[in-house]
Design an enzyme around this catalytic site. Structure first.
Site, PDB file in Angstrom:
ATOM      1  N   ASP A  97       0.703  -1.216   0.122  1.00 34.26           N
ATOM      2  CA  ASP A  97      -0.084   0.027   0.068  1.00 34.26           C
ATOM      3  C   ASP A  97       0.789   1.250  -0.099  1.00 34.26           C
ATOM      4  O   ASP A  97       0.385   2.232   0.359  1.00 34.26           O
ATOM      5  CB  ASP A  97      -1.173   0.011   1.343  1.00 34.26           C
ATOM      6  CG  ASP A  97      -0.158  -0.061   2.509  1.00 34.26           C
ATOM      7  OD1 ASP A  97       1.013   0.189   2.429  1.00 34.26           O
ATOM      8  OD2 ASP A  97      -0.826  -0.182   3.723  1.00 34.26           O
ATOM      9  N   GLU A 119      -0.093  -8.991  -1.357  1.00 35.53           N
ATOM     10  CA  GLU A 119      -0.788  -8.405  -0.122  1.00 35.53           C
ATOM     11  C   GLU A 119      -1.910  -7.539  -0.439  1.00 35.53           C
ATOM     12  O   GLU A 119      -2.174  -6.330  -0.164  1.00 35.53           O
ATOM     13  CB  GLU A 119       0.393  -7.612   1.033  1.00 35.53           C
ATOM     14  CG  GLU A 119       0.072  -7.532   2.209  1.00 35.53           C
ATOM     15  CD  GLU A 119       0.638  -6.621   3.095  1.00 35.53           C
ATOM     16  OE1 GLU A 119       0.663  -5.117   3.066  1.00 35.53           O
ATOM     17  OE2 GLU A 119       1.286  -7.059   3.999  1.00 35.53           O
ATOM     18  N   GLU A 133      -2.273   5.288   2.759  1.00 34.10           N
ATOM     19  CA  GLU A 133      -2.076   3.551   2.338  1.00 34.10           C
ATOM     20  C   GLU A 133      -3.504   3.037   1.898  1.00 34.10           C
ATOM     21  O   GLU A 133      -3.399   2.240   0.999  1.00 34.10           O
ATOM     22  CB  GLU A 133      -1.426   2.883   3.454  1.00 34.10           C
ATOM     23  CG  GLU A 133       0.145   3.412   3.713  1.00 34.10           C
ATOM     24  CD  GLU A 133       0.253   4.627   4.412  1.00 34.10           C
ATOM     25  OE1 GLU A 133      -0.617   5.268   4.896  1.00 34.10           O
ATOM     26  OE2 GLU A 133       1.468   4.880   4.517  1.00 34.10           O
ATOM     27  N   ARG A 216       1.727   8.368   9.197  1.00 34.53           N
ATOM     28  CA  ARG A 216       1.382   9.652   8.877  1.00 34.53           C
ATOM     29  C   ARG A 216       0.373  10.325   9.565  1.00 34.53           C
ATOM     30  O   ARG A 216       0.268  11.502   9.987  1.00 34.53           O
ATOM     31  CB  ARG A 216       1.280   9.474   7.182  1.00 34.53           C
ATOM     32  CG  ARG A 216       1.404  11.114   6.608  1.00 34.53           C
ATOM     33  CD  ARG A 216       1.483  10.930   5.116  1.00 34.53           C
ATOM     34  NE  ARG A 216       2.476  10.200   4.374  1.00 34.53           N
ATOM     35  CZ  ARG A 216       3.552  10.900   3.969  1.00 34.53           C
ATOM     36  NH1 ARG A 216       3.535  12.009   3.628  1.00 34.53           N
ATOM     37  NH2 ARG A 216       4.528  10.083   3.418  1.00 34.53           N
ATOM     38  N   HIS A 246      12.095   5.506  13.628  1.00 32.90           N
ATOM     39  CA  HIS A 246      11.960   5.447  12.233  1.00 32.90           C
ATOM     40  C   HIS A 246      12.783   6.784  11.791  1.00 32.90           C
ATOM     41  O   HIS A 246      12.638   7.990  12.376  1.00 32.90           O
ATOM     42  CB  HIS A 246      10.490   5.740  11.933  1.00 32.90           C
ATOM     43  CG  HIS A 246      10.128   5.433  10.329  1.00 32.90           C
ATOM     44  ND1 HIS A 246      10.317   6.462   9.653  1.00 32.90           N
ATOM     45  CD2 HIS A 246       9.626   4.568   9.763  1.00 32.90           C
ATOM     46  CE1 HIS A 246      10.151   6.036   8.346  1.00 32.90           C
ATOM     47  NE2 HIS A 246       9.610   4.851   8.377  1.00 32.90           N
TER      48      HIS A 246
HETATM   49  C1  UD1 Z   1       6.430   4.955   3.955  1.00 31.41           C
HETATM   50  C2  UD1 Z   1       5.261   4.363   3.497  1.00 31.41           C
HETATM   51  C3  UD1 Z   1       4.329   3.847   4.613  1.00 31.41           C
HETATM   52  C4  UD1 Z   1       5.087   2.596   5.321  1.00 31.41           C
HETATM   53  C5  UD1 Z   1       6.373   3.194   5.536  1.00 31.41           C
HETATM   54  C6  UD1 Z   1       7.207   1.972   6.331  1.00 31.41           C
HETATM   55  C7  UD1 Z   1       3.829   5.745   1.935  1.00 31.41           C
HETATM   56  C8  UD1 Z   1       2.996   6.796   1.551  1.00 31.41           C
HETATM   57  N1  UD1 Z   1       4.253   5.636   3.127  1.00 31.41           N
HETATM   58  O1  UD1 Z   1       6.326   5.901   4.934  1.00 31.41           O
HETATM   59  O2  UD1 Z   1       3.120   3.215   4.008  1.00 31.41           O
HETATM   60  O3  UD1 Z   1       4.373   2.145   6.207  1.00 31.41           O
HETATM   61  O4  UD1 Z   1       7.029   3.925   4.546  1.00 31.41           O
HETATM   62  O5  UD1 Z   1       8.184   2.436   7.234  1.00 31.41           O
HETATM   63  O6  UD1 Z   1       4.346   5.190   0.972  1.00 31.41           O
HETATM   64  N2  UD1 Z   1      13.913   8.382   5.683  1.00 31.41           N
HETATM   65  C9  UD1 Z   1      15.231   8.244   5.655  1.00 31.41           C
HETATM   66  N3  UD1 Z   1      15.613   7.273   5.178  1.00 31.41           N
HETATM   67  C10 UD1 Z   1      15.134   6.031   5.040  1.00 31.41           C
HETATM   68  C11 UD1 Z   1      13.683   6.112   5.131  1.00 31.41           C
HETATM   69  C12 UD1 Z   1      13.014   7.397   5.506  1.00 31.41           C
HETATM   70  O7  UD1 Z   1      15.959   9.402   5.930  1.00 31.41           O
HETATM   71  O8  UD1 Z   1      15.546   4.894   4.780  1.00 31.41           O
HETATM   72  C13 UD1 Z   1      13.211   9.712   6.045  1.00 31.41           C
HETATM   73  C14 UD1 Z   1      13.391  10.778   4.757  1.00 31.41           C
HETATM   74  O9  UD1 Z   1      13.443  11.835   5.227  1.00 31.41           O
HETATM   75  C15 UD1 Z   1      12.106  10.472   3.988  1.00 31.41           C
HETATM   76  C16 UD1 Z   1      11.094  10.549   4.990  1.00 31.41           C
HETATM   77  O10 UD1 Z   1      11.577   9.594   5.962  1.00 31.41           O
HETATM   78  O11 UD1 Z   1      11.697  11.646   3.276  1.00 31.41           O
HETATM   79  C17 UD1 Z   1       9.539   9.715   4.635  1.00 31.41           C
HETATM   80  O12 UD1 Z   1       9.841   8.774   4.044  1.00 31.41           O
HETATM   81  P1  UD1 Z   1       8.353   8.362   3.207  1.00 31.41           P
HETATM   82  O13 UD1 Z   1       8.693   6.989   2.540  1.00 31.41           O
HETATM   83  O14 UD1 Z   1       7.927   9.094   2.455  1.00 31.41           O
HETATM   84  O15 UD1 Z   1       7.287   7.994   4.432  1.00 31.41           O
HETATM   85  P2  UD1 Z   1       7.216   6.998   5.488  1.00 31.41           P
HETATM   86  O16 UD1 Z   1       6.642   7.626   6.623  1.00 31.41           O
HETATM   87  O17 UD1 Z   1       8.667   6.227   5.687  1.00 31.41           O
HETATM   88  N1  UDP Z   2      11.626  -3.380  11.267  1.00 35.34           N
HETATM   89  C1  UDP Z   2      12.942  -3.396  11.222  1.00 35.34           C
HETATM   90  N2  UDP Z   2      13.676  -2.836  11.976  1.00 35.34           N
HETATM   91  C2  UDP Z   2      13.206  -1.867  13.009  1.00 35.34           C
HETATM   92  C3  UDP Z   2      11.703  -1.818  13.048  1.00 35.34           C
HETATM   93  C4  UDP Z   2      11.070  -2.585  12.116  1.00 35.34           C
HETATM   94  O1  UDP Z   2      13.639  -4.267  10.487  1.00 35.34           O
HETATM   95  O2  UDP Z   2      14.185  -1.135  13.617  1.00 35.34           O
HETATM   96  C5  UDP Z   2      10.615  -4.516  10.332  1.00 35.34           C
HETATM   97  C6  UDP Z   2       9.716  -5.024  11.208  1.00 35.34           C
HETATM   98  O3  UDP Z   2      10.177  -6.324  11.728  1.00 35.34           O
HETATM   99  C7  UDP Z   2       8.543  -5.260  10.055  1.00 35.34           C
HETATM  100  C8  UDP Z   2       8.944  -4.068   9.295  1.00 35.34           C
HETATM  101  O4  UDP Z   2      10.021  -3.388   9.697  1.00 35.34           O
HETATM  102  O5  UDP Z   2       8.886  -6.183   9.268  1.00 35.34           O
HETATM  103  C9  UDP Z   2       7.743  -3.103   9.702  1.00 35.34           C
HETATM  104  O6  UDP Z   2       8.157  -1.634   8.922  1.00 35.34           O
HETATM  105  P1  UDP Z   2       7.484  -0.493   9.260  1.00 35.34           P
HETATM  106  O7  UDP Z   2       6.841  -0.529  10.487  1.00 35.34           O
HETATM  107  O8  UDP Z   2       8.506   0.586   8.707  1.00 35.34           O
HETATM  108  O9  UDP Z   2       6.289  -0.434   8.026  1.00 35.34           O
HETATM  109  P2  UDP Z   2       4.774  -0.783   7.777  1.00 35.34           P
HETATM  110  O10 UDP Z   2       4.930  -2.327   8.276  1.00 35.34           O
HETATM  111  O11 UDP Z   2       3.985  -0.073   8.970  1.00 35.34           O
HETATM  112  O12 UDP Z   2       4.328  -0.644   6.601  1.00 35.34           O
END
Ligand code: UD1
Ligand code: UDP
Length: 372
Positions: A97, A119, A133, A216, A246
């Site tokens: 999603d 999924e 999502e 979010r 995160h």
């Molecule tokens: C995204 C997904 C969400 C998922 C989540 C998993 C969308 C809209 N959201 O949300 O569905 O549950 O990932 O974690 O697709 N960032 C880093 N390094 C990383 C990852 C993120 O610096 O490795 C920071 C960056 O500033 C980036 C921000 O996090 O711009 C947001 O990342 P983004 O993928 O847009 O949103 P998530 O909240 O991570």
């Molecule tokens: N996870 C990880 N390291 C962490 C926290 C979570 O590898 O420090 C893994 C966790 O086991 C799960 C996945 O990340 O498989 C979940 O990711 P996240 O919560 O970012 O996204 P969501 O599942 O909510 O989309």
């Protein structure tokens, strides 16, 4: 020979697609398989690629600090065009999603490729939760030609939406494939730096609460409430909180500024998958808003408080291992304290329940596409 392009971009998609990649790569005679990462996440994606030994054929390297949905969506669609034109896949597989899933599915549709949705069919039917999502998953479902539903509930959602029954397969969730494989690896490894650091951090005399959060719709007031609740919980002497934070700045900022000085709350960087599942296994209780963690924790027999008002994963709530607590600070703290003190209730909740799969979901996806 069918050409398969597997596309993902974030940490959870990578974890859940890794077993799918592995299964397709085993069938070299039937499928030419390539992997494209959008790198919607960078560091958190790379941790997973490295653990599962996946070397992408295409890396769009799109992540920008504090990116927004508009530019990310546009960048993914534009970035996918040359990849699709070069490889010309018959089928593009996307997961779940995220913005990567829906934008890559749309790009694949434009290219004329068939789309397989891994999924598929999870629903809250509330467009604002999870945001964006829920809509991403519904859009991807409309685009997809093949729907790999993890449970019969998700299959039923798709059937109610008049999705062609023959295009749906109930597979179980590939997260369980990943978990089973990884737990085996973790049990064999005796010298892992991240796990060694966690061992030093954990106080065996205390009940360990593991926390994650990033949604979010919880940014802003939601995270302020969550942090207040964690401060309350961590006042209890015999409790210890470990929270891998995160990398989203909308999460980092409030969490480090509110919880950074609490000696009973350990804020750490996101953990590599293998270290995180090791940590979950050591937890007394997990408090999270994560989708994937809700699916993994019941397999490890860990009760979960989910900091959301609604979930597209009702199976574990019904099984009794997950409780929805929203982001009300009193509710989070009260439920956590109750489970810490009330061992009878805790023991009931911590029965092993795994409604999400048997570890063979990826195999079923491959088998389905061999026949279709
Ligand atoms: C995204 C997904 C969400 C998922 C989540 C998993 C969308 C809209 N959201 O949300 O569905 O549950 O990932 O974690 O697709 N960032 C880093 N390094 C990383 C990852 C993120 O610096 O490795 C920071 C960056 O500033 C980036 C921000 O996090 O711009 C947001 O990342 P983004 O993928 O847009 O949103 P998530 O909240 O991570
Ligand atoms: N996870 C990880 N390291 C962490 C926290 C979570 O590898 O420090 C893994 C966790 O086991 C799960 C996945 O990340 O498989 C979940 O990711 P996240 O919560 O970012 O996204 P969501 O599942 O909510 O989309």
């Amino acid at each position: 020979m069918k050409k398969i392009l597997i596309v993902f971009g974030t940490r959870p998609e990578a974890i859940k697609m890794a077993p799918v990649v592995k299964e397709f790569k085993k069938c070299e005679q039937d499928f030419e398989t390539k992997v494209c990462v959008t790198a919607q996440h960078r560091e958190m994606l790379d941790q997973v690629l490295s653990f599962f030994n996946i070397c992408p054929d295409f890396d769009l390297n799109l992540m920008k600090p504090n990116q927004n949905l508009y530019s990310l969506t546009g960048d993914i669609i534009n970035g996918m065009k040359p990849v699709l034109e070069e490889f010309k896949p018959d089928i593009v597989l996307v997961h779940g999603d995220t913005t990567t899933s829906s934008a890559a599915a749309l790009a694949a549709f434009y290219s004329g490729a068939k789309v397989g949705h891994v999924e598929a069919g999870l629903r809250t039917y509330n467009k604002l939760a999870p945001f964006p999502e829920e809509l991403n998953r519904q859009l991807t479902g409309r685009i997809a030609d093949y729907h790999f539903a993890p449970t019969s509930k998700s299959q039923n959602n798709l059937l109610q939406e008049k999705t062609d029954a023959s295009s749906i397969m109930v597979t179980g969730n590939t997260v369980i494939d990943a978990l089973i494989e990884s737990v085996e690896i973790v049990n064999k490894v005796h010298d892992n730096d991240d796990i060694n650091r966690l061992k030093e951090l954990i106080d065996p005399k205390k009940k360990l609460i593991v926390v994650t959060g990033h949604r979010r719709e919880n940014h802003g007031q939601g995270f302020l409430n969550i942090c207040d609740a964690l401060n309350t919980i961590a006042k209890t002497e015999h409790v210890q909180v470990i929270y891998p934070v995160h990398l989203n700045p909308n999460v980092q900022k409030p969490v480090y500024s509110i919880l950074g000085d609490n000696p009973n709350i350990h804020l750490i960087d996101p953990l590599p998958y293998e270290a995180f599942i090791w940590l979950m296994d050591k937890a007394y209780l997990i408090v999270t808003d994560s989708g994937g963690v809700q699916e993994e924790a019941p397999s490890l027999g860990k009760p979960v408080l989910v900091m959301r008002d609604t979930t597209e994963r009702p199976e574990a709530v019904e099984a009794g291992t997950v409780i929805l607590v929203g982001t009300d600070k009193n509710k989070i703290a009260d439920e956590a304290m109750n489970l810490i003190e009330n061992t009878e209730r805790y023991n009931k909740m911590s029965q092993l329940h795994n409604p999400y799969g048997d570890g063979k979901a990826s195999q079923r996806i491959v088998d389905f596409l061999l026949k279709n």
